[in-house]
Design a protein around this motif. Structure first.
Motif, short mmCIF file in Angstrom:
data_model
loop_
_atom_site.label_atom_id
_atom_site.label_comp_id
_atom_site.label_asym_id
_atom_site.label_seq_id
_atom_site.Cartn_x
_atom_site.Cartn_y
_atom_site.Cartn_z
N LEU A 13 -7.50 -1.06 -2.19
CA LEU A 13 -6.02 -0.82 -1.97
C LEU A 13 -5.55 0.31 -3.09
O LEU A 13 -4.97 1.27 -2.78
N GLU A 14 -6.13 0.10 -4.35
CA GLU A 14 -6.02 1.19 -5.42
C GLU A 14 -6.49 2.41 -4.87
O GLU A 14 -5.86 3.42 -5.22
N PHE A 15 -7.68 2.52 -4.39
CA PHE A 15 -8.17 3.69 -3.96
C PHE A 15 -7.47 4.47 -2.80
O PHE A 15 -7.25 5.64 -3.02
N PHE A 16 -6.91 3.70 -1.92
CA PHE A 16 -5.93 4.18 -1.15
C PHE A 16 -4.77 4.95 -1.60
O PHE A 16 -4.32 5.97 -1.29
N VAL A 17 -4.30 4.19 -2.53
CA VAL A 17 -2.91 4.71 -3.43
C VAL A 17 -3.41 5.95 -4.17
O VAL A 17 -2.60 7.19 -4.14
N GLN A 18 -4.70 5.97 -4.78
CA GLN A 18 -5.07 7.27 -5.55
C GLN A 18 -5.11 8.50 -4.44
O GLN A 18 -4.84 9.62 -4.87
N ALA A 19 -5.86 8.14 -3.23
CA ALA A 19 -6.01 9.14 -2.33
C ALA A 19 -4.66 9.74 -1.85
O ALA A 19 -4.49 10.81 -1.72
N ALA A 20 -3.50 9.05 -1.73
CA ALA A 20 -2.24 9.52 -1.45
C ALA A 20 -1.63 10.18 -2.35
O ALA A 20 -1.31 11.36 -2.25
N ASN A 21 -1.80 9.85 -3.95
CA ASN A 21 -1.24 10.50 -5.03
C ASN A 21 -1.92 11.77 -5.04
O ASN A 21 -1.26 12.77 -5.34
N LYS A 22 -3.11 11.96 -4.95
CA LYS A 22 -3.92 13.17 -5.30
C LYS A 22 -4.19 14.05 -4.06
O LYS A 22 -4.31 15.47 -4.17
N HIS A 23 -4.10 13.58 -2.61
CA HIS A 23 -4.51 14.38 -1.70
C HIS A 23 -3.62 14.19 -0.63
O HIS A 23 -3.71 14.75 0.50
N ASP A 24 -2.31 13.73 -0.76
CA ASP A 24 -1.13 13.75 0.16
C ASP A 24 -1.61 13.05 1.35
O ASP A 24 -1.29 13.36 2.53
N PHE A 25 -2.48 11.98 1.57
CA PHE A 25 -3.09 10.96 2.04
C PHE A 25 -1.99 10.19 2.72
O PHE A 25 -1.01 9.56 1.88
N SER A 26 -2.06 9.61 3.98
CA SER A 26 -0.88 8.61 4.17
C SER A 26 -1.67 7.75 5.04
O SER A 26 -2.73 7.97 5.73
N LEU A 27 -1.35 6.43 5.16
CA LEU A 27 -1.83 5.50 5.78
C LEU A 27 -1.14 4.19 6.31
O LEU A 27 -0.29 3.81 5.35
N ASP A 28 -0.96 3.94 7.70
CA ASP A 28 -0.25 2.67 8.02
C ASP A 28 -0.81 1.56 7.46
O ASP A 28 -2.09 1.38 7.51
N ILE A 29 -0.17 0.57 6.76
CA ILE A 29 -0.58 -0.41 6.15
C ILE A 29 0.35 -1.82 6.09
O ILE A 29 1.45 -1.36 6.24
N THR A 30 0.00 -2.87 6.14
CA THR A 30 0.81 -4.13 5.97
C THR A 30 0.31 -4.86 5.00
O THR A 30 -1.07 -5.01 4.76
N LEU A 31 1.19 -5.30 4.07
CA LEU A 31 0.77 -6.01 3.03
C LEU A 31 1.33 -7.47 2.96
O LEU A 31 2.45 -7.71 3.40
N ASN A 32 0.57 -8.33 2.19
CA ASN A 32 1.16 -9.77 1.86
C ASN A 32 1.60 -9.91 0.64
O ASN A 32 0.50 -9.85 -0.19
N VAL A 33 2.81 -9.98 0.13
CA VAL A 33 3.34 -10.11 -1.19
C VAL A 33 4.29 -11.53 -1.33
O VAL A 33 5.07 -11.29 -0.97
N LYS A 34 3.34 -12.35 -1.92
CA LYS A 34 4.13 -13.75 -2.15
C LYS A 34 4.91 -14.11 -1.03
O LYS A 34 6.00 -14.76 -1.22
N GLY A 35 4.33 -14.18 -0.13
CA GLY A 35 4.63 -14.85 1.36
C GLY A 35 5.35 -13.84 2.18
O GLY A 35 5.84 -14.55 3.22
N ALA A 36 5.71 -12.70 1.42
CA ALA A 36 6.41 -11.95 2.60
C ALA A 36 5.34 -10.95 3.22
O ALA A 36 4.42 -10.76 2.36
N VAL A 37 5.74 -10.35 4.34
CA VAL A 37 4.82 -9.18 5.02
C VAL A 37 5.78 -8.06 5.09
O VAL A 37 6.77 -7.92 5.37
N ILE A 38 4.73 -7.08 4.14
CA ILE A 38 5.63 -5.74 4.11
C ILE A 38 4.82 -4.69 4.87
O ILE A 38 3.74 -4.67 4.64
N THR A 39 5.24 -3.89 5.74
CA THR A 39 4.82 -3.06 6.51
C THR A 39 5.22 -1.43 6.64
O THR A 39 6.59 -1.65 6.60
N GLY A 40 4.43 -0.71 6.51
CA GLY A 40 5.07 0.62 6.52
C GLY A 40 3.80 1.65 6.42
O GLY A 40 2.42 1.39 6.65
N THR A 41 4.22 2.87 5.81
CA THR A 41 3.06 3.95 5.56
C THR A 41 2.94 4.22 4.08
O THR A 41 3.92 4.50 3.47
#
Length: 134
Positions: A13-41
């Motif tokens: 996940l950190e690799f995806f974030v680094q790619a976004a920060n350095k190369h303007d990469f975007s990716l649709d993703i869904t996260l599990n955070v403390k019982g919540a589901v967070i979805t976006g790009t």
């Protein structure tokens, strides 16, 4: 990647974030955070701060100052030599808690979260009746 007692973050996940920060990469993703589901790009920190700054740019003197500082934060994040990422930035975000409708249910929402607080993820976005597929 340990960040202290008991605090870990997913290196993929950190690799995806680094790619976004350095190369303007975007990716649709869904996260599990403390019982919540967070979805976006995933977006770059620069895009996040630039978009956030637009909210304040037409305001009074204090709003203008905030807008300028957010632009500066975006530029600093992009030029950062440290490859470690601590935060994930997302747009078009929806948060699901249980079986209820997402919060917020309408609008283009920016979201920022700590990578060390994410329990899991899968690639792709959750679409429901309130989302329109592009």
């Amino acid at each position: 990647m340990s960040m202290g007692p008991g605090a870990m973050k997913d290196s993929i996940l950190e690799f995806f974030v680094q790619a976004a920060n350095k190369h303007d990469f975007s990716l649709d993703i869904t996260l599990n955070v403390k019982g919540a589901v967070i979805t976006g790009t995933i977006i770059s920190a620069k895009e996040y701060f630039d978009t956030l700054s637009e909210i304040f740019e037409d305001g009074d003197e204090v709003a203008q100052m905030l807008s300028d500082q957010l632009v500066d934060a975006g530029e600093a994040a992009q030029s950062q030599d440290n490859p470690e990422a601590c935060f994930i930035h997302m747009k078009d975000t929806k948060v699901y808690c249980g079986d209820s409708k997402p919060t917020p249910s309408k609008g283009e929402i920016l979201w920022r979260g700590k990578l060390s607080e994410i329990d899991g993820f899968f690639l792709g976005k959750i679409f429901d009746n309130s989302n329109k597929k592009a």
